[in-house]
Every structure is written in structure tokens, then in C-alpha cells.
Design a protein around this motif. Structure first.
Motif, PDB file in Angstrom:
ATOM      1  N   LEU A  72       0.867  -1.184   0.000  1.00  0.00           N
ATOM      2  CA  LEU A  72       0.000   0.000   0.000  1.00  0.00           C
ATOM      3  C   LEU A  72       0.901   1.231   0.000  1.00  0.00           C
ATOM      4  O   LEU A  72       1.709   1.416   0.921  1.00  0.00           O
ATOM      5  CB  LEU A  72      -0.915   0.009   1.223  1.00  0.00           C
ATOM      6  CG  LEU A  72      -1.805   1.248   1.388  1.00  0.00           C
ATOM      7  CD1 LEU A  72      -2.849   1.331   0.284  1.00  0.00           C
ATOM      8  CD2 LEU A  72      -2.490   1.242   2.759  1.00  0.00           C
ATOM      9  N   VAL A  73       0.777   2.061  -1.014  1.00  0.00           N
ATOM     10  CA  VAL A  73       1.599   3.269  -1.137  1.00  0.00           C
ATOM     11  C   VAL A  73       0.677   4.474  -1.114  1.00  0.00           C
ATOM     12  O   VAL A  73      -0.272   4.560  -1.925  1.00  0.00           O
ATOM     13  CB  VAL A  73       2.432   3.259  -2.443  1.00  0.00           C
ATOM     14  CG1 VAL A  73       3.316   4.503  -2.512  1.00  0.00           C
ATOM     15  CG2 VAL A  73       3.274   1.995  -2.523  1.00  0.00           C
ATOM     16  N   ASP A  74       0.947   5.389  -0.197  1.00  0.00           N
ATOM     17  CA  ASP A  74       0.173   6.623  -0.091  1.00  0.00           C
ATOM     18  C   ASP A  74       1.038   7.784  -0.574  1.00  0.00           C
ATOM     19  O   ASP A  74       2.169   7.971  -0.090  1.00  0.00           O
ATOM     20  CB  ASP A  74      -0.269   6.869   1.351  1.00  0.00           C
ATOM     21  CG  ASP A  74      -1.228   8.037   1.455  1.00  0.00           C
ATOM     22  OD1 ASP A  74      -2.450   7.814   1.329  1.00  0.00           O
ATOM     23  OD2 ASP A  74      -0.753   9.183   1.636  1.00  0.00           O
ATOM     24  N   VAL A  75       0.506   8.555  -1.515  1.00  0.00           N
ATOM     25  CA  VAL A  75       1.274   9.618  -2.169  1.00  0.00           C
ATOM     26  C   VAL A  75       0.604  10.959  -1.927  1.00  0.00           C
ATOM     27  O   VAL A  75      -0.609  11.108  -2.143  1.00  0.00           O
ATOM     28  CB  VAL A  75       1.390   9.362  -3.686  1.00  0.00           C
ATOM     29  CG1 VAL A  75       2.187  10.479  -4.363  1.00  0.00           C
ATOM     30  CG2 VAL A  75       2.048   8.004  -3.945  1.00  0.00           C
ATOM     31  N   VAL A  76       1.381  11.914  -1.478  1.00  0.00           N
ATOM     32  CA  VAL A  76       0.938  13.307  -1.385  1.00  0.00           C
ATOM     33  C   VAL A  76       1.273  13.985  -2.697  1.00  0.00           C
ATOM     34  O   VAL A  76       2.439  13.990  -3.126  1.00  0.00           O
ATOM     35  CB  VAL A  76       1.625  14.030  -0.212  1.00  0.00           C
ATOM     36  CG1 VAL A  76       1.259  15.514  -0.207  1.00  0.00           C
ATOM     37  CG2 VAL A  76       1.258  13.383   1.107  1.00  0.00           C
ATOM     38  N   ASP A  77       0.270  14.558  -3.377  1.00  0.00           N
ATOM     39  CA  ASP A  77       0.485  15.152  -4.698  1.00  0.00           C
ATOM     40  C   ASP A  77      -0.680  16.089  -4.985  1.00  0.00           C
ATOM     41  O   ASP A  77      -1.812  15.647  -5.196  1.00  0.00           O
ATOM     42  CB  ASP A  77       0.560  14.055  -5.769  1.00  0.00           C
ATOM     43  CG  ASP A  77       0.869  14.595  -7.152  1.00  0.00           C
ATOM     44  OD1 ASP A  77       1.095  15.811  -7.279  1.00  0.00           O
ATOM     45  OD2 ASP A  77       0.877  13.787  -8.101  1.00  0.00           O
ATOM     46  N   ASP A  78      -0.392  17.390  -4.990  1.00  0.00           N
ATOM     47  CA  ASP A  78      -1.472  18.358  -5.150  1.00  0.00           C
ATOM     48  C   ASP A  78      -1.741  18.740  -6.592  1.00  0.00           C
ATOM     49  O   ASP A  78      -2.627  19.548  -6.877  1.00  0.00           O
ATOM     50  CB  ASP A  78      -1.186  19.617  -4.322  1.00  0.00           C
ATOM     51  CG  ASP A  78       0.070  20.356  -4.798  1.00  0.00           C
ATOM     52  OD1 ASP A  78       0.791  19.813  -5.668  1.00  0.00           O
ATOM     53  OD2 ASP A  78       0.348  21.453  -4.279  1.00  0.00           O
ATOM     54  N   GLN A  79      -0.978  18.179  -7.535  1.00  0.00           N
ATOM     55  CA  GLN A  79      -1.172  18.522  -8.943  1.00  0.00           C
ATOM     56  C   GLN A  79      -1.053  17.253  -9.774  1.00  0.00           C
ATOM     57  O   GLN A  79      -0.002  16.627  -9.820  1.00  0.00           O
ATOM     58  CB  GLN A  79      -0.119  19.546  -9.409  1.00  0.00           C
ATOM     59  CG  GLN A  79      -0.283  20.005 -10.842  1.00  0.00           C
ATOM     60  CD  GLN A  79      -1.532  20.840 -11.055  1.00  0.00           C
ATOM     61  OE1 GLN A  79      -1.820  21.724 -10.249  1.00  0.00           O
ATOM     62  NE2 GLN A  79      -2.277  20.552 -12.099  1.00  0.00           N
TER      63      GLN A  79
END
Length: 887
Positions: free
Chosen positions: A608-615
Motif C-alpha cells: 500500500l503506497v500513499d502519495v501526497v500530490d497536489d497537482q
């Protein structure tokens, strides 16, 4: 007269007598393919960083430059469409021809080899390219074009260096010797009418676009003593025709590589002080140098351009030592050859080696008149003083004659009597074997010795003790670890090491400090190996331990539900930080960051990979789920046994969190044991994602049975990599991950280490043979390659010429709505016909198989204004030919 009939007498008679049925093929003689400089690269765009220098050479001295591109980059990304494989190769060839053409380069030779994928392995590249065949093709092109200077890439497996780039440079260096030897590929001489050709100089842009110094002063740097040869710097800030700088001209040309996402590359500044230098290093040479020369002309002086006050252009000058490594107090024998130009005699003169103070030279360097093309030789014994400190020593060799002076430079390594060095990695050891066999000993130390150690883990590190002296030696080796590491039995003995012998000493090294950073965050840790012999001699060498992260993957009590989020008890282990940058632009939340959680259950690994990415990046169509680095994606890399030398025995799964139109996630294997769509190459893998405003999560279940070979649960290699794109042009901006190094996606030895807690170890099963993507475009199927072959009178793809076996055009005629082509068939093969307009655009094309002997007509429906008919031909054995007819 009635219509032409296949193989009928009407066509034969018309072709012979010109009765007007068909327009005959053009009778103009082909252009001379002779070149002054030839660049040898692996992919379209490999030459791009040197175009400012090539432009200056062409403009200032009318230097004719050509390019060899071994593949068409079929394995690369495509930022402008869905094309891949040969269709992408056709686009990339056209981009390259436009780009280099903007700087005056018109001849591009594609050698039709496959661009399998990004790998750091030259041996894997060799397995895909067929060494004998690709070298024969390159040697043929060198003998056809007769360049004085070859420019190529970096042959060494330096971190992140593409294996295709390495191998292209190796081939260029092998061709330097092979093209001059009539015994190598003799059929090119006896059957094809070519002649041996001696390239005078090989330069490498190993440093790439190295621009740590900017402004015109970047050309003032001198060659470091440890370099394998003279180094040159060419500033791109000089003014080109039209008022812009050469570097700005290069940037305009680079934007032609649209498929690679280069169309949006930023402008080069107008301020010359912000423009840097191209950097070239000489790796092989048969011509005089101009000592201390600087600027863009310097790499060509003596080989192509005259040296002021120097020997005539075309003079050969080479110095070779009987060995590249010499111990203080020993004598090295040096042979020097001076060859007169082919059409100019040399007057009598003298050869004089120049040595450092305290060194001695014995030998007579006087020579008499030398007839054109003849060679004068001299030998010298050079004694190294006993107290000389080890290191690389330049030894200039000068030639003086009434016609001028010349200089070449020999470099020898003064080595200690006994030394201990860290054993090289397998890929480096293979390169060292190649460099020795290729007669390039100064490249043996091109890669710094490193070895990875898992955080808070241990491994054996091998030291190789070498006796360089002429007497047996005994002594000790001491491993002096860096802070945060400990070594059991740090000092070990080596008794009775015979002259020239090596011995391997094992040290058990353990990481002890949980606070120490890994990867690009500070994971390089230098250490020393010190040898002390019984006679009191000591010598210390330096290597480095590279700390990679490590984790234990627990067993989940219940099988995780693949839904894009962590349920209770699904991931009981540690959370991995996958936010360290390894390539691209520095980023941080809310732009990019990531964590990963792993567990196993039954026969499956769950991630499980959680990614922070606002664009969000460009969402790709489901059918375009490939080349994941073009958009937002997660890559999970697994080396089942933790011992892979390259990724062809690994499993690499990329997951795109969404597809076009807010579609579902997709997955694909890339650059591994079996690249391709996930449904076909990884049966049983399931993926899910959840996309939110500030990022996304992907969850994957990977059955261990789909991995290549069995898993070693105690030392599995693992990495989690995240690709961040913030644009809609299918280009990435940042790459972050867990174990991070430059080019880490292709370097399994730099991945992290994982232990599958309590997972049983089954019987070891080796990985299956890799399924490599080997589909490459043939030059027979490229209208631009065919047009060039017709213009220059050469075969296609560097292949053997088909000669009398070729199917060729006998003529062509344009009728309303179609073009009628006449072919003379002389055996089996494939013909690709292209109808082009006055600007070279293809109006119609047809690919047909032919066999037998005789004449044949082909009709091609066409719209527009046809101007010319081109034909590429290839035999089943790979020989090629090209022909054309004007309309």
C-alpha cells in the motif's frame, strides 16, 4: 503499348532501350559519404548535448559531421502520442534528423538494433544487439565515411549510466582498432570494395553537459592527472549566425525531440556568464596534440585541423607502453611510431620522451626521412625512481622535424608493490575485463569501488590483495570502517603472495547506527583498506560503503482487501518513508511525498503506497498504460533473491492511479524479466487506487509465484519509487522513493533489503530467461534512411550491401491517381516502396515480398503531387540496398 506484365519482355526491353514507358532511375553519381567527425551513440538525442560544439566546428571550419545511432529509441517514452516500438522509432529518427540538421549535420546512420529498455548493464545490451553483427555494421560505416575523429559516450558503468550508452562507447572504441585492421571483417574489403581506415582520435563526452563552471572561463580548466587522457572544454556562449549563442541554437534543436518531452525545455539565458561548456575526454589517439590548447578547436587539432607550427595534418603519432602499471624502481618500455601523411613525406627528425625529475630515459629517438604513408619507430626504456609516489603520471612524447613539432601523451600508473582494493561489483569487474582486452588499461579505475550494506544489517565485503612487485610478499590487510559500522576481525594476514598474484580477503561488515541516513540522503560512507608488508611497506586505498534501507515485512493475520486503503490488521509492520529525491526537481509536501506499507499473507505480497500530490499529471488512456515515468505513478521493484546484476531477472510493476476520464488504475511491468501489460505478464496481480484532492493511494497484491524464480525470504531486494508529474505534456518533474540513488530503477544492488518474517524458504528456483522487447525498425522501412542511402550510395542500416542480389527500381511513371513502379528482381527479399512529394513527404507506400528473378510492376494509388519513388530492399540474410526513380 499495352500495360506492363510482370516478368514480361516489354518491361525488360523498355528498361534497356528507354522506350518511354517508365522514367529511368537517376544517373547522378552518389555524393561522397566522407566525414570529418562521426558521433556514435545509442539513441536519437544522445548527441544533443554536443550540438553547440558540433555547430561551431561546422561553421568555423566546414567540418562535415555525421551521426551513428545504434537504435531508434523504440523503448523510450512518447510524450506526443501512443506510438511505441518501430512506429515510435520512425518518429524519433525523424526528430533526430531535424535536430542535427539544424546544426549542419545531414548524415544519420541507424544500425537497426533494438532499444530494449533502460538498463545499466552493457552485457544485457550485448545480448540484445549481437556483438559481432553490430560491430561489423559500425566498422562498415567507419570504412565508408572515413572520419578523422570519432566522438562517443561513456563506456564505463558509472552509477546511472545507461547500459546502451556504455555499449555504444565500447563499440566505438573497438571500431577504432577494428576498422584499421584488414584482418577484421575482411569481406568488407575483398567483397565490398572498402579499405581499412585509421580513425585518428576518439573522444568521449563521459562528463555529459558538465557545467559546474559557467562563462568563457569554463574553457580554462586543465586536465587532472588521474584522467585517462587530455580533456577539452568548448564554451557554448559564442555568437552563432543570427545573433543567438550556440547554446541557444542547441536548445532550439533539442526541442525537436518532442516524443521525449523536450519541446518545452526552457530558454537558454542571454547572459554569456550563465552558459557552460561541453566536456570531451580523449580515450584513444593516433595523432599529434597541441599541448595546452583550449577552446572548441582544441579537440580537433592535429587530428583534423593543423597545429600552428606543427607537423603536417595527417601525420600519425602514437606511443604505447609495454604495461600500464609499473612499480617504483622498475623500467617500462615505450614504443613510439611516427607515420607520414599518405601524400606527404616527413623529413628527418627526433622523438623525445619527457619525464619527471629523477626519471631516466634510455634510447635513440632519431629517425631519417619517412616516405608518404611509411612509419618510423623508436623504443625507449624509462626507469621509474624507487621513491616515486604511486599515481597516474603523464609522459609527453615530442617529435621534432624541420616541418614542425608534434606531441602525444602517454600515461602510466605508478602502483605500490602491494595494494588491497575492494573487490569490484560484477558489472564493474566485467567492464574491467573488457577494458583490459580492448587495450584500454587507463579505464580500469573509471568506477569508484562501492558495496551496499543494509541498514542495521551485515554482509561480507571482499578485499583483493595484489602483489605488483617481482618478489613474494607477506603482510596484513586492515579494514578501517567508517563511523556507524563495525568489522569483525578487522585485520587479517596474507602469507607468501607470489609476484603478480592476487588473493581475496573477506571482512564481515555490520551497520550499527540506526540514525544513519541512506541513499541520496547521505548513504555514501568512505572507508580505508591499509596493507602493511613484512618489509615495512604500507599503502592505503579508499572505497565506500553505501547504506541502503532495510525492513521486515510481517505476515498479516488475515488477507488484506485490495481496496486502496489500510484496514485493521492488514499492515502491522513499519511505515516506510518513500519521499527521498533520486532524480528531477526537489519537492516536498504538498507537491510530493510518499509512504509505503507492506505485509504478506499466503502466497502474496501486499503493498500500500500513499502519495501526497497536489497537482495531477497527464492521465493516460488505458491502452497507453506504459512508460509510466510520463505521468504520476508508483513503481514496486522486487529482486527475489537479492542478487540480480541487472533488472532482467527482477520484477518491476508500475501502477498508474487513474486513467483518462477518471478511469480505473492500470498496471504494467517495465524493464524487467518480462516487460508488458500487467494482465498478460503478471497474472493474478490485483490493483486498486483511491484518488483524493491532495494525492492518491495505490494498493497491490502480488502473488509470489509471478516473480522470476523463487524468493529468498531473508534477503529479498525491494524498492518503492514514485514518479511525480505536475504538467499535461506527458513529462515528469520529480522522482522520489525509499532506496534512492541516481538511476536506481536500473540498479538492483542499490535497492533496499526486505525480510519476509516467518515466511518459509522453499527450494531455490532460478529466474526464467528474460523476455526482452527486441522489435526494432529496419532502415528498409524508413523513407529518410532510404533517401540517404540513395544519396550516398551506401547500404541500409550499416548492413552488407545486397549487390547483385538486390531488387532495384528500373523506373517509375506517374499516372492519374497512381504511380507505376518497375522492379528488377534478383532473389528473395522485402521491398518497401515510398512515393514522396517535392518536399520529401510520403504520399503513398507499399511493402511487398519478392522472389525469383525477372521484372515486376507495382501500382501505388497516390494523392497529391508525386516527385520521386524510393525503394528499400532487404534479403532474408540481412543484406540491403536502396534505389530511386524520379517522376
Amino acid at each position: 503499348m499495352g500495360p506492363l506484365r510482370r516478368g514480361g519482355p516489354a518491361l525488360a526491353l523498355a528498361a534497356l532501350l528507354g522506350f518511354g514507358i517508365l522514367t529511368p532511375t537517376g544517373s547522378a553519381q552518389p555524393a561522397d559519404p566522407d566525414l570529418d567527425v562521426l558521433f556514435v551513440g545509442a539513441h536519437p538525442d544522445d548527441e544533443a548535448s554536443l550540438l553547440s560544439t558540433f555547430g561551431q566546428w561546422q561553421h568555423d571550419h566546414q567540418v562535415r559531421i555525421g551521426v551513428v545511432t545504434i537504435t531508434r529509441g523504440e523503448g523510450g517514452g512518447n510524450a506526443v502520442g501512443p506510438e511505441e516500438g518501430p512506429a515510435l522509432g520512425l518518429l524519433r529518427e525523424s526528430e533526430e534528423r531535424r535536430a542535427v540538421g539544424a546544426l549542419g549535420v545531414s548524415d544519420v546512420y541507424n544500425l537497426d538494433k533494438p532499444d530494449l529498455y533502460y538498463t545499466v548493464s552493457a552485457p544485457l545490451t550485448a545480448s540484445a544487439w549481437n556483438h559481432h553483427d553490430v560491430l561489423a555494421r559500425l566498422v562498415r560505416v567507419v570504412r565508408q565515411t572515413r572520419p578523422e575523429v570519432v566522438v562517443t559516450m561513456d563506456p564505463a558503468p558509472t552509477p546511472g549510466n545507461h547500459g546502451n550508452h556504455q555499449y555504444a562507447a565500447r563499440l566505438a572504441l573497438e571500431a577504432y582498432r577494428a576498422a584499421a585492421d584488414p584482418a577484421v571483417f575482411p569481406e568488407q574489403i575483398g567483397d565490398e570494395g572498402l579499405a581499412p581506415w585509421s580513425v585518428r582520435r576518439v573522444l568521449s563526452n563521459a562528463a555529459g553537459a558538465e557545467e559546474e563552471v559557467h562563462g568563457p572561463d569554463c574553457e580554462q580548466r586543465t586536465t587532472p592527472a588521474e584522467s585517462p587522457g587530455p580533456e577539452y572544454y568548448a564554451w557554448g556562449g559564442r555568437t552563432a549566425p543570427g545573433g543567438m549563442s550556440w547554446e541557444q541554437r542547441e536548445r532550439l534543436a533539442e526541442r525537436e525531440y518532442r516524443t521525449q518531452g523536450w519541446a518545452g525545455r526552457p530558454d537558454i539565458p542571454d547572459d554569456p556568464a550563465r552558459i557552460g561548456c561541453d566536456h570531451l575526454t580523449e580515450l584513444a589517439n593516433r595523432a599529434p596534440h597541441a599541448p595546452g590548447a583550449q577552446g572548441p578547436d582544441a579537440p580537433l587539432l592535429g587530428a583534423l585541423l593543423p597545429i600552428p607550427g606543427g607537423l603536417p595534418v595527417g601525420t600519425g603519432l602514437a606511443a604505447v607502453a609495454d604495461r600500464a602499471r609499473v612499480v617504483p624502481g622498475e623500467v617500462v618500455r615505450v614504443g613510439v611510431e611516427v607515420t607520414a601523411p599518405a601524400s606527404t613525406p616527413l623529413r628527418a627528425g627526433r622523438i623525445e620522451p619527457e619525464v619527471p625529475p629523477g626519471w631516466e630515459v634510455r634510447g635513440d629517438g632519431a629517425f631519417g626521412p619517412v616516405e608518404p604513408g611509411a612509419t618510423a619507430r623508436a623504443e625507449f626504456d624509462i626507469a621509474v625512481p624507487p621513491g616515486r609516489e604511486p599515481g597516474r603520471v603523464p609522459l609527453p612524447v615530442r617529435v621534432r622535424s624541420a616541418q614542425g613539432e608534434g606531441e602525444t601523451e602517454l600515461r602510466v600508473d605508478v602502483v605500490p608493490p602491494v595494494v588491497a582494493e575492494q573487490a569490484p561489483l560484477p558489472g564493474v569487474a566485467e567492464f574491467q575485463r573488457w577494458a583490459s582486452a580492448a587495450g584500454l588499461p587507463l579505464l580500469l579505475d573509471a568506477v569508484d569501488p562501492v558495496q551496499t550494506v543494509p541498514a542495521l544489517g551485515a554482509r561480507d565485503v571482499q578485499a583483493v590483495v595484489r602483489n605488483n612487485s617481482a618478489t613474494a610478499r607477506s603482510g596484513t590487510v586492515r579494514f578501517e570502517p567508517p563511523r556507524g559500522f563495525e568489522v569483525a576481525s578487522a585485520e587479517q594476514q596474507f602469507p607468501d603472495l607470489a609476484p603478480g598474484e592476487t588473493r581475496v580477503v573477506d571482512f564481515r561488515v555490520r551497520s550499527t547506527d540506526p540514525r544513519m541516513p541512506t541513499g541520496t540522503q547521505g548513504g555514501d560512507h568512505p572507508y580505508q583498506l591499509t596493507v602493511r608488508t613484512t618489509d615495512g611497506t604500507t599503502r592505503t586505498s579508499t572505497a565506500a560503503l553505501e547504506l541502503v534501507p532495510a525492513t521486515t515485512i510481517p505476515r498479516a493475520a488475515a488477507e488484506p482487501v485490495v481496496d486502496g486503503e489500510a484496514g485493521p490488521g492488514e499492515y502491522p509492520g513499519a511505515v516506510l518513508d518513500a519521499s527521498a529525491l533520486w532524480e528531477g526537481e526537489q519537492c516536498a509536501p504538498p507537491d510530493c511525498a510518499a509512504t509505503a506499507r507492506l505485509s504478506w499473507h499466503g502466497d502474496a505480497l501486499h503493498v500500500l503506497v500513499d502519495v501526497v500530490d497536489d497537482q495531477r499529471g497527464t492521465p493516460l488512456a488505458p491502452e497507453d498504460c506504459k512508460r509510466h515515468w510520463r505521468t504520476d505513478a508508483v513503481e514496486i521493484a522486487i529482486d527475489p533473491k537479492g542478487d540480480s546484476e541487472n533488472t532482467s531477472s527482477t520484477f518491476k510493476l508500475a501502477v498508474l492511479p487513474t486513467t483518462r476520464g477518471d478511469g480505473p488504475p492500470c498496471h504494467v511491468r517495465d524493464a524487467d524479466n518480462h516487460q508488458g501489460p500487467g494482465e498478460q505478464t503478471a497474472p493474478g496481480v490485483t490493483v486498486a487506487s483511491k484518488v483524493r484532492a491532495d494525492g492518491y493511494a495505490v494498493e497491490v497484491s502480488i502473488p509470489l509465484r509471478v516473480l522470476p524464480g523463487s524468493v529468498d525470504p531473508l534477503r529479498m531486494g525491494l524498492d518503492v519509487l514514485v514518479y511525480d508529474s505536475d504538467t499535461q505534456d506527458q513529462t515528469g518533474q520529480s522522482r522520489i522513493g525509499w532506496s534512492t540513488w541516481a538511476g536506481v530503477q536500473g540498479d538492483p544492488y542499490r535497492w533496499g533489503r526486505a525480510v519476509l518474517a516467518d515466511h518459509p524458504a522453499g527450494d531455490p528456483v532460478p529466474p526464467p530467461a528474460a523476455v526482452l522487447p527486441l522489435d526494432a525498425l529496419s532502415s528498409v522501412d524508413s523513407v529518410e534512411s532510404v533517401a540517404q542511402a540513395v544519396r550516398l550510395g551506401t547500404s541500409l542500416g550499416g548492413a552488407p550491401p545486397a549487390g547483385a542480389r538486390a531488387t532495384r527500381l528500373t523506373g517509375a511513371r506517374a499516372e492519374q491517381g497512381e504511380v507505376l513502379a518497375g522492379l528488377a528482381v534478383h532473389g528473395p527479399g522485402v521491398v518497401h516502396l515510398f512515393v514522396v512529394d517535392p518536399g520529401g513527404a510520403v504520399l503513398a507506400e507499399q511493402r511487398i515480398e519478392v522472389d525469383g528473378h525477372g521484372n515486376r510492376e507495382v501500382r501505388l494509388p497516390v494523392a497529391g503531387t508525386p516527385a520521386r519513388l524510393l525503394a528499400g530492399f532487404g534479403t532474408p540474410a540481412g543484406a540491403t540496398a536502396a534505389s530511386a526513380a524520379d517522376l
